[in-house]
Design a protein around this motif. Sequence first.
Motif, PDB file in Angstrom:
ATOM      1  N   THR A   1       0.841  -1.198   0.000  1.00 25.80           N
ATOM      2  CA  THR A   1       0.000   0.000   0.000  1.00 25.80           C
ATOM      3  C   THR A   1       0.874   1.246   0.000  1.00 25.80           C
ATOM      4  OG1 THR A   1      -1.665   1.250   1.272  1.00 25.80           O
ATOM      5  CG2 THR A   1      -0.109  -0.064   2.534  1.00 25.80           C
ATOM      6  N   ARG A   2       0.364   2.307  -0.604  1.00 29.11           N
ATOM      7  CA  ARG A   2       1.004   3.610  -0.437  1.00 29.11           C
ATOM      8  C   ARG A   2       0.817   4.034   1.016  1.00 29.11           C
ATOM      9  NH1 ARG A   2       2.356   6.943  -4.631  1.00 29.11           N
ATOM     10  NH2 ARG A   2       1.838   8.751  -3.357  1.00 29.11           N
ATOM     11  N   THR A   3       1.845   4.599   1.591  1.00 34.42           N
ATOM     12  CA  THR A   3       1.776   4.990   3.000  1.00 34.42           C
ATOM     13  C   THR A   3       0.634   5.962   3.246  1.00 34.42           C
ATOM     14  OG1 THR A   3       4.176   4.723   3.131  1.00 34.42           O
ATOM     15  CG2 THR A   3       3.111   5.893   4.924  1.00 34.42           C
ATOM     16  N   SER A   4       0.464   6.927   2.347  1.00 34.80           N
ATOM     17  CA  SER A   4      -0.593   7.926   2.533  1.00 34.80           C
ATOM     18  C   SER A   4      -1.975   7.286   2.538  1.00 34.80           C
ATOM     19  CB  SER A   4      -0.507   8.993   1.439  1.00 34.80           C
ATOM     20  OG  SER A   4      -0.571   8.397   0.149  1.00 34.80           O
ATOM     21  N   ASP A   5      -2.182   6.276   1.686  1.00 37.58           N
ATOM     22  CA  ASP A   5      -3.486   5.604   1.642  1.00 37.58           C
ATOM     23  C   ASP A   5      -3.767   4.868   2.947  1.00 37.58           C
ATOM     24  OD1 ASP A   5      -3.800   6.502  -0.937  1.00 37.58           O
ATOM     25  OD2 ASP A   5      -3.168   4.625  -1.876  1.00 37.58           O
ATOM     26  N   LEU A   6      -2.763   4.177   3.469  1.00 39.29           N
ATOM     27  CA  LEU A   6      -2.965   3.438   4.716  1.00 39.29           C
ATOM     28  C   LEU A   6      -3.194   4.390   5.878  1.00 39.29           C
ATOM     29  CD1 LEU A   6      -3.087   0.724   6.146  1.00 39.29           C
ATOM     30  CD2 LEU A   6      -0.614   0.870   6.489  1.00 39.29           C
TER      31      LEU A   6
ATOM     32  N   VAL B   1      -1.087   8.180  13.935  1.00 38.89           N
ATOM     33  CA  VAL B   1      -1.518   6.813  13.623  1.00 38.89           C
ATOM     34  C   VAL B   1      -0.390   6.029  12.967  1.00 38.89           C
ATOM     35  CG1 VAL B   1      -3.985   7.349  13.453  1.00 38.89           C
ATOM     36  CG2 VAL B   1      -2.553   7.526  11.405  1.00 38.89           C
ATOM     37  N   LEU B   2       0.463   6.712  12.201  1.00 33.46           N
ATOM     38  CA  LEU B   2       1.599   6.031  11.583  1.00 33.46           C
ATOM     39  C   LEU B   2       2.578   5.551  12.653  1.00 33.46           C
ATOM     40  CD1 LEU B   2       3.103   5.139   9.066  1.00 33.46           C
ATOM     41  CD2 LEU B   2       4.117   7.421   8.922  1.00 33.46           C
ATOM     42  N   PHE B   3       2.844   6.409  13.639  1.00 34.09           N
ATOM     43  CA  PHE B   3       3.733   6.018  14.725  1.00 34.09           C
ATOM     44  C   PHE B   3       3.126   4.866  15.521  1.00 34.09           C
ATOM     45  CE2 PHE B   3       5.185   6.326  19.134  1.00 34.09           C
ATOM     46  CZ  PHE B   3       6.559   6.217  18.947  1.00 34.09           C
TER      47      PHE B   3
ATOM     48  N   ALA C   1      10.477   6.573  16.311  1.00 32.69           N
ATOM     49  CA  ALA C   1      10.056   5.792  15.146  1.00 32.69           C
ATOM     50  C   ALA C   1      11.259   5.165  14.458  1.00 32.69           C
ATOM     51  CB  ALA C   1       9.288   6.682  14.166  1.00 32.69           C
ATOM     52  N   VAL C   2      12.302   5.965  14.233  1.00 26.48           N
ATOM     53  CA  VAL C   2      13.504   5.451  13.580  1.00 26.48           C
ATOM     54  C   VAL C   2      14.134   4.353  14.422  1.00 26.48           C
ATOM     55  CG1 VAL C   2      15.845   6.028  12.847  1.00 26.48           C
ATOM     56  CG2 VAL C   2      13.951   7.566  12.297  1.00 26.48           C
ATOM     57  N   ASP C   3      14.181   4.551  15.740  1.00 28.67           N
ATOM     58  CA  ASP C   3      14.773   3.564  16.636  1.00 28.67           C
ATOM     59  C   ASP C   3      14.067   2.218  16.515  1.00 28.67           C
ATOM     60  OD1 ASP C   3      16.581   2.925  18.930  1.00 28.67           O
ATOM     61  OD2 ASP C   3      14.660   2.563  19.923  1.00 28.67           O
ATOM     62  N   ARG C   4      12.737   2.222  16.457  1.00 26.65           N
ATOM     63  CA  ARG C   4      11.984   0.970  16.342  1.00 26.65           C
ATOM     64  C   ARG C   4      12.174   0.323  14.976  1.00 26.65           C
ATOM     65  NH1 ARG C   4       9.656   3.897  20.157  1.00 26.65           N
ATOM     66  NH2 ARG C   4       8.319   2.952  21.752  1.00 26.65           N
TER      67      ARG C   4
END
Length: 289
Positions: free
Chosen positions: A140-145, A188-190, A226-229
Amino acid sequence: MSAVPMIDAQRLSLMLNELRLPTIKHIWGDFAAQADKEGWPASRFLAALAEHELAERDRRRIERHLAEAHLPAGKTLDCFAFDAVPMISKAQVMALCAGDGWLEQGANLILFGPPGGGKTHLAAAIGLALVERGWRVLFTRTSDLVQHLQVARRELALESAMTKLDKYHLLVLDDFAYISRDQAETSVLFELISVRYERRSLLITANQPFGEWNRVFPDPAMTLAAVDRLVHHATIFEMNVESYRRRTAQARRTGAGRPATYTTPKVLETIRDNQNENDDLASDNQNRH
């Protein structure tokens, strides 16, 4: 077809339906006839039926998983130009396509590089190979999800939406850096990254390196977390190559059948002759009027 009384065949068909063995239902008669003719032992006859039933189930399962994966068409490893991306090891990619060593651990794969470098193609091709090996993938495109998850949050169904995504061993988030910096979107992305951390895998394609992810997560602390995970258990490919689309377009422009890149003296002469003819005609028309 073996000589079995019709009532027995009908009863057997009903039992196979009840047991949900559709392949055996369709092939048992021909196999029984072959077994009678060749003198198969009962164990071989039963094993042959079971093997065909399992093979057909695998085929149908892969078809279902391909349909739900939403992978872009035509993106396979066979047509990926590994020679154009020399920093990517084909052997390493093929090992990743088995899935066993990283999907089971919830590890991630991150593809960096400028637009047109083949990130989406490689991500989709890896996803296809994994589906063919029995893994479940969603592309999926990230923006769509993110938009889908935002709607779920507004409807108080975010937890349910996350649970549904959990059935996929791999989520392919394409164009990761192209989402906006709205706080609700990044939130929501995080949360998705956090929920899947060390449990389910992510494959991310991004044009920007980590140092510029403040465009994705406006909060520096959230960016760092986020980067760390993502990188804790990750394989990272940096595909810093010239755009494949640009190379292809340039090849088309200079290839056979394209206009010349320069004008020959003969062509110039013809153009001048035609121009003089047009000028003479225009002059004659003016004189008539």
